[in-house]
Scaffold this motif. Structure first.
Motif, PDB file in Angstrom:
ATOM      1  N   GLU A   1       0.667  -1.300  -0.048  1.00  0.00           N
ATOM      2  CA  GLU A   1      -0.162   0.114   0.243  1.00  0.00           C
ATOM      3  C   GLU A   1       0.854   0.985   0.065  1.00  0.00           C
TER       4      GLU A   1
ATOM      5  N   TRP B   1      -5.841   7.009  -2.694  1.00  0.00           N
ATOM      6  CA  TRP B   1      -4.637   7.086  -2.058  1.00  0.00           C
ATOM      7  C   TRP B   1      -5.495   7.513  -0.922  1.00  0.00           C
TER       8      TRP B   1
ATOM      9  N   GLU C   1       2.338   4.972  -1.138  1.00  0.00           N
ATOM     10  CA  GLU C   1       1.347   5.784  -1.317  1.00  0.00           C
ATOM     11  C   GLU C   1       2.916   7.074  -2.251  1.00  0.00           C
TER      12      GLU C   1
END
Length: 75
Positions: free
Chosen positions: A45, A73, A47
């Motif tokens: 995950e 995001w 960003e």
């Protein structure tokens, strides 16, 4: 089939649902294959920084002008 059974991030799922390859995003955004791969994998995950995000969104808006960073995001 896209995704090949891997965990996918929101960006990865968005691409898969539309039949868009990561390679297309690499070419359109000018970003590296590893960067796009990292951002489409659900395991981390990750960003992107602001510059990377802008490049991705610019490419995706060719397909969907309404796409926004919040779609992928947490901001």
């Amino acid at each position: 089939m896209f995704g090949l059974g891997k965990n996918r991030s929101k960006l990865g799922k968005w691409l898969d649902n539309r039949g868009i390859s990561q390679q297309w995003l690499v070419k359109k955004s000018g970003l590296g294959r590893n960067t796009i791969s990292d951002l489409t994998t659900g395991d981390n995950e990750r960003e992107p920084n602001a510059k990377t995000m802008k490049k991705i969104l610019s490419a995706l808006r060719e397909l969907d002008p309404k796409v926004k960073s919040d779609d992928f995001w947490k901001m």
